[in-house]
Write a protein that holds these residues in place. Sequence first.
Motif, PDB file in Angstrom:
ATOM      1  N   SER A 180      12.759 -87.735 -22.868  1.00 28.14           N
ATOM      2  CA  SER A 180      11.491 -88.101 -23.500  1.00 28.14           C
ATOM      3  C   SER A 180      11.763 -88.693 -24.875  1.00 28.14           C
ATOM      4  CB  SER A 180      10.583 -86.875 -23.648  1.00 28.14           C
ATOM      5  OG  SER A 180       9.386 -87.206 -24.319  1.00 28.14           O
ATOM      6  N   ALA A 181      11.064 -89.792 -25.178  1.00 25.34           N
ATOM      7  CA  ALA A 181      11.282 -90.456 -26.463  1.00 25.34           C
ATOM      8  C   ALA A 181      10.035 -91.215 -26.873  1.00 25.34           C
ATOM      9  CB  ALA A 181      12.469 -91.409 -26.367  1.00 25.34           C
ATOM     10  N   SER A 182      10.138 -91.891 -28.018  1.00 24.21           N
ATOM     11  CA  SER A 182       9.149 -92.846 -28.540  1.00 24.21           C
ATOM     12  C   SER A 182       7.973 -92.205 -29.255  1.00 24.21           C
ATOM     13  CB  SER A 182       8.628 -93.786 -27.447  1.00 24.21           C
ATOM     14  OG  SER A 182       9.699 -94.534 -26.928  1.00 24.21           O
ATOM     15  N   SER A 183       7.624 -90.975 -28.944  1.00 22.60           N
ATOM     16  CA  SER A 183       6.636 -90.226 -29.719  1.00 22.60           C
ATOM     17  C   SER A 183       6.899 -88.746 -29.502  1.00 22.60           C
ATOM     18  CB  SER A 183       5.205 -90.597 -29.322  1.00 22.60           C
ATOM     19  OG  SER A 183       4.970 -90.333 -27.969  1.00 22.60           O
ATOM     20  N   ALA A 184       6.306 -87.926 -30.367  1.00 19.44           N
ATOM     21  CA  ALA A 184       6.583 -86.487 -30.325  1.00 19.44           C
ATOM     22  C   ALA A 184       6.143 -85.885 -28.995  1.00 19.44           C
ATOM     23  CB  ALA A 184       5.857 -85.800 -31.476  1.00 19.44           C
ATOM     24  N   LEU A 185       6.980 -85.029 -28.445  1.00 15.61           N
ATOM     25  CA  LEU A 185       6.685 -84.332 -27.193  1.00 15.61           C
ATOM     26  C   LEU A 185       6.152 -82.946 -27.521  1.00 15.61           C
ATOM     27  CD1 LEU A 185       6.842 -84.115 -24.091  1.00 15.61           C
ATOM     28  CD2 LEU A 185       9.185 -83.274 -24.374  1.00 15.61           C
ATOM     29  N   PRO A 186       4.897 -82.660 -27.191  1.00 13.63           N
ATOM     30  CA  PRO A 186       4.369 -81.312 -27.448  1.00 13.63           C
ATOM     31  C   PRO A 186       5.181 -80.257 -26.701  1.00 13.63           C
ATOM     32  CG  PRO A 186       2.591 -82.839 -26.916  1.00 13.63           C
ATOM     33  CD  PRO A 186       3.883 -83.551 -26.622  1.00 13.63           C
ATOM     34  N   ALA A 187       5.447 -79.150 -27.369  1.00 19.03           N
ATOM     35  CA  ALA A 187       6.238 -78.083 -26.756  1.00 19.03           C
ATOM     36  C   ALA A 187       5.595 -77.584 -25.470  1.00 19.03           C
ATOM     37  CB  ALA A 187       6.418 -76.938 -27.748  1.00 19.03           C
ATOM     38  N   SER A 188       4.254 -77.550 -25.439  1.00 19.40           N
ATOM     39  CA  SER A 188       3.556 -77.078 -24.243  1.00 19.40           C
ATOM     40  C   SER A 188       3.830 -77.987 -23.050  1.00 19.40           C
ATOM     41  CB  SER A 188       2.047 -76.998 -24.507  1.00 19.40           C
ATOM     42  OG  SER A 188       1.539 -78.257 -24.933  1.00 19.40           O
ATOM     43  N   SER A 189       3.856 -79.307 -23.272  1.00 17.94           N
ATOM     44  CA  SER A 189       4.146 -80.257 -22.195  1.00 17.94           C
ATOM     45  C   SER A 189       5.602 -80.146 -21.758  1.00 17.94           C
ATOM     46  CB  SER A 189       3.850 -81.690 -22.655  1.00 17.94           C
ATOM     47  OG  SER A 189       2.481 -81.859 -22.965  1.00 17.94           O
ATOM     48  N   HIS A 190       6.492 -79.952 -22.724  1.00 14.37           N
ATOM     49  CA  HIS A 190       7.917 -79.827 -22.445  1.00 14.37           C
ATOM     50  C   HIS A 190       8.176 -78.635 -21.515  1.00 14.37           C
ATOM     51  CE1 HIS A 190      12.187 -80.222 -24.390  1.00 14.37           C
ATOM     52  NE2 HIS A 190      12.254 -79.985 -23.090  1.00 14.37           N
ATOM     53  N   LYS A 191       7.632 -77.494 -21.880  1.00  8.51           N
ATOM     54  CA  LYS A 191       7.829 -76.285 -21.081  1.00  8.51           C
ATOM     55  C   LYS A 191       7.185 -76.426 -19.702  1.00  8.51           C
ATOM     56  CE  LYS A 191       7.869 -73.325 -25.196  1.00  8.51           C
ATOM     57  NZ  LYS A 191       7.130 -72.275 -25.944  1.00  8.51           N
ATOM     58  N   ALA A 192       5.978 -77.016 -19.668  1.00 11.71           N
ATOM     59  CA  ALA A 192       5.264 -77.164 -18.397  1.00 11.71           C
ATOM     60  C   ALA A 192       6.023 -78.067 -17.438  1.00 11.71           C
ATOM     61  CB  ALA A 192       3.866 -77.712 -18.649  1.00 11.71           C
ATOM     62  N   PHE A 193       6.631 -79.146 -17.952  1.00 10.71           N
ATOM     63  CA  PHE A 193       7.385 -80.074 -17.108  1.00 10.71           C
ATOM     64  C   PHE A 193       8.586 -79.365 -16.475  1.00 10.71           C
ATOM     65  CE2 PHE A 193      10.590 -83.188 -16.121  1.00 10.71           C
ATOM     66  CZ  PHE A 193       9.877 -84.250 -15.603  1.00 10.71           C
ATOM     67  N   GLU A 194       9.342 -78.656 -17.287  1.00 19.45           N
ATOM     68  CA  GLU A 194      10.532 -77.987 -16.762  1.00 19.45           C
ATOM     69  C   GLU A 194      10.169 -76.899 -15.760  1.00 19.45           C
ATOM     70  OE1 GLU A 194      13.768 -78.664 -20.311  1.00 19.45           O
ATOM     71  OE2 GLU A 194      12.621 -76.796 -20.346  1.00 19.45           O
ATOM     72  N   ARG A 196      -0.354 -84.828 -11.772  1.00 19.43           N
ATOM     73  CA  ARG A 196      -0.095 -85.005 -10.335  1.00 19.43           C
ATOM     74  C   ARG A 196       0.677 -83.808  -9.783  1.00 19.43           C
ATOM     75  NH1 ARG A 196      -0.317 -89.105  -6.700  1.00 19.43           N
ATOM     76  NH2 ARG A 196       1.164 -89.022  -4.957  1.00 19.43           N
ATOM     77  N   GLY A 197       1.598 -83.278 -10.580  1.00 20.25           N
ATOM     78  CA  GLY A 197       2.356 -82.118 -10.141  1.00 20.25           C
ATOM     79  C   GLY A 197       1.475 -80.901  -9.945  1.00 20.25           C
ATOM     80  N   ASP A 198       0.481 -80.754 -10.833  1.00 16.60           N
ATOM     81  CA  ASP A 198      -0.428 -79.623 -10.722  1.00 16.60           C
ATOM     82  C   ASP A 198      -1.207 -79.638  -9.419  1.00 16.60           C
ATOM     83  OD1 ASP A 198       0.414 -78.717 -13.126  1.00 16.60           O
ATOM     84  OD2 ASP A 198      -1.255 -79.514 -14.277  1.00 16.60           O
ATOM     85  N   SER A 199      -1.373 -80.818  -8.822  1.00 17.41           N
ATOM     86  CA  SER A 199      -2.128 -80.920  -7.580  1.00 17.41           C
ATOM     87  C   SER A 199      -1.249 -80.641  -6.362  1.00 17.41           C
ATOM     88  CB  SER A 199      -2.747 -82.319  -7.455  1.00 17.41           C
ATOM     89  OG  SER A 199      -1.731 -83.284  -7.268  1.00 17.41           O
ATOM     90  N   ARG A 200       0.038 -80.330  -6.622  1.00 18.66           N
ATOM     91  CA  ARG A 200       1.009 -80.019  -5.577  1.00 18.66           C
ATOM     92  C   ARG A 200       1.225 -81.180  -4.598  1.00 18.66           C
ATOM     93  NH1 ARG A 200       1.544 -76.877  -8.937  1.00 18.66           N
ATOM     94  NH2 ARG A 200       1.874 -74.633  -8.799  1.00 18.66           N
ATOM     95  N   GLU A 201       0.970 -82.402  -5.063  1.00 19.03           N
ATOM     96  CA  GLU A 201       1.255 -83.564  -4.223  1.00 19.03           C
ATOM     97  C   GLU A 201       2.737 -83.917  -4.265  1.00 19.03           C
ATOM     98  OE1 GLU A 201      -1.320 -86.851  -5.035  1.00 19.03           O
ATOM     99  OE2 GLU A 201      -3.040 -85.550  -5.329  1.00 19.03           O
ATOM    100  N   THR A 202       3.457 -83.312  -5.195  1.00 19.76           N
ATOM    101  CA  THR A 202       4.902 -83.530  -5.266  1.00 19.76           C
ATOM    102  C   THR A 202       5.621 -82.245  -4.890  1.00 19.76           C
ATOM    103  OG1 THR A 202       4.861 -82.933  -7.613  1.00 19.76           O
ATOM    104  CG2 THR A 202       4.709 -85.278  -7.079  1.00 19.76           C
ATOM    105  N   ASN A 203       6.829 -82.378  -4.459  1.00 13.26           N
ATOM    106  CA  ASN A 203       7.651 -81.222  -4.079  1.00 13.26           C
ATOM    107  C   ASN A 203       9.049 -81.475  -4.609  1.00 13.26           C
ATOM    108  OD1 ASN A 203       8.682 -78.924  -2.901  1.00 13.26           O
ATOM    109  ND2 ASN A 203       8.991 -79.902  -0.915  1.00 13.26           N
ATOM    110  N   TYR A 238       0.908 -87.494 -17.291  1.00 13.69           N
ATOM    111  CA  TYR A 238       0.415 -87.990 -16.002  1.00 13.69           C
ATOM    112  C   TYR A 238       1.162 -87.336 -14.840  1.00 13.69           C
ATOM    113  CZ  TYR A 238      -1.977 -91.694 -18.613  1.00 13.69           C
ATOM    114  OH  TYR A 238      -2.786 -92.397 -19.468  1.00 13.69           O
ATOM    115  N   LEU A 239       2.483 -87.185 -14.976  1.00 16.63           N
ATOM    116  CA  LEU A 239       3.262 -86.552 -13.918  1.00 16.63           C
ATOM    117  C   LEU A 239       2.863 -85.090 -13.745  1.00 16.63           C
ATOM    118  CD1 LEU A 239       6.808 -88.042 -14.634  1.00 16.63           C
ATOM    119  CD2 LEU A 239       5.319 -88.596 -12.704  1.00 16.63           C
TER     120      LEU A 239
END
Length: 520
Positions: free
Chosen positions: A283-297, A261-268, A257-258
């Motif tokens: 991140s915890a409680s379920s597996a974190l996809p590598a693609s999401s991990h890299k994209a977040f950072e 929202r980040g992709d829309s550049r509403e955050t800085n 979800y973040l």
Amino acid sequence: MTIQSLINKLAADCGDRTFLIAPESGEQLSFSQLRERVAQVSAQLDAMGCGAGEHVAMLMDNGQWTATLLLALMASGRIAVPLNAIAGDSQLEYVLEHCDANTLFASPQHLERARALGNGVERPVSVVPTCPDRGPQWSTKAEAKNAPLSAVEPDDAALLMYTSGTTGKPKGVLLTHRNVIAGGLNTVEAHALSKEDRGLCVLPLYHINAEIVTLIAPLISGGSVVMPHRFSTSTFWELVREHRCTWFSVVPTIIAYLLERGDSRETNVKGNPDYAQVRFGRSASSALPASSHKAFEQEFGIPLIETMGLTETAAQILSNPLPPFQARYGSPGIAYRNEVRVMTEHGQQAARGEIGELLVRGDNIMREYYKNPQATAESLDSDGWLHTGDLGYQDDEGFFFITGRLKELIIKGGENIAPREIDDTLLQHPAVLEAAAYAIEDEKYGQEIMACVVFKSGQHASVEELIGFCHQELGKFKSPKSIHIVQWLPRGPSGKVQRLKIANMLEELMEEQHVVADRA
């Protein structure tokens, strides 16, 4: 150490320091005030006839008093039983009956439901209306000043948590003070938490992640925690900035979800000095996809630490090391303060790279499944190892990788296929926000592969395109036979997808005509 002795020490050593911040009301709770509230809650419960050793249930949304009450129950010698507010009535009625609680604290929005649940239980249950910000509406006023607390020992029960129950009825995980403290210490050591750190808790306090990681761990480290009522994409980064949070704990769904929202550049956030104090996200409680991990950072410029924990282990058992270590994408990390090993189906320790079941041992391991000796015996062996039911392997450098669950493994034509491998492939498609593969019975192969996907906002792809994408990446044998496009996936309170409930979900959706695409 116990929750009681920990709070007493903090109140004596640094009583004026802030422990908990309620952003909606602006109130702040110091360690001394927390100790006073423990005495207040204990005295009031004594006046109600609910003494030490009693089980006390909570049906509450997040708030400063929700956190306070959870700690006060444990510190005063009661056993806290947080109820999952999003569970169905039949499950909650079962849990309330099973847990033996005679007292139930309920938020205003859950009050009518709580009373109905109490009426459905054979024994009398006293329902206490409790505002998450202002506290309980006690029927009588008890004198709390100088009220003594019952002695609490490390091996006394502290917390009774019910698993989400992917099949059958949920099991009650009974954790002692020793377990709870050990779980918090695991987090403190892995993340090097100190009194200077301030966490942001956006996960519900009826889940082990929020309770141990973002409440108990800051208590142990002498740090502080910001406790909003709920997670919101529109306020998340604002809370981090305004309250100078140095870390936060979320789940992969929130990360998705973040990112939207980040992709829309509403955050800085990336490169913004207002967020320079943030050491890491977790991140915890379920597996974190590598693609999401890299994209977040890449999007936010904040290190993301993947971890793993269970209710039965008082949360965290594995974590990636902190920066400057480069995250091991796809791995929940290495063990901190407990032992983790991989065992083959023949009961032998697996070789590096060989898939087997994860076993865990340490002070954080639960005492038992409450009133369920058979389940306890099946999960805890005579040497103190907890058999988690998670499948995975350890690489040559000691990092663990999770491939699935024993009960969720897809066995097609005699070949074991991990659903997560299919999930991760579908998540690489630019239109896919969430994905979950699962098994159905098949005359030819024994089991066949199916999958569900949720699209990103404004994105779409045909079922044929998605299956073709899987054929290209996985080959035809490992690809889903069919893909359903849905609006949501069934999840437990931690946000973990409950694969074994997907088939029932689809039947219900089809009846309600909510499925927007079916068989390819």
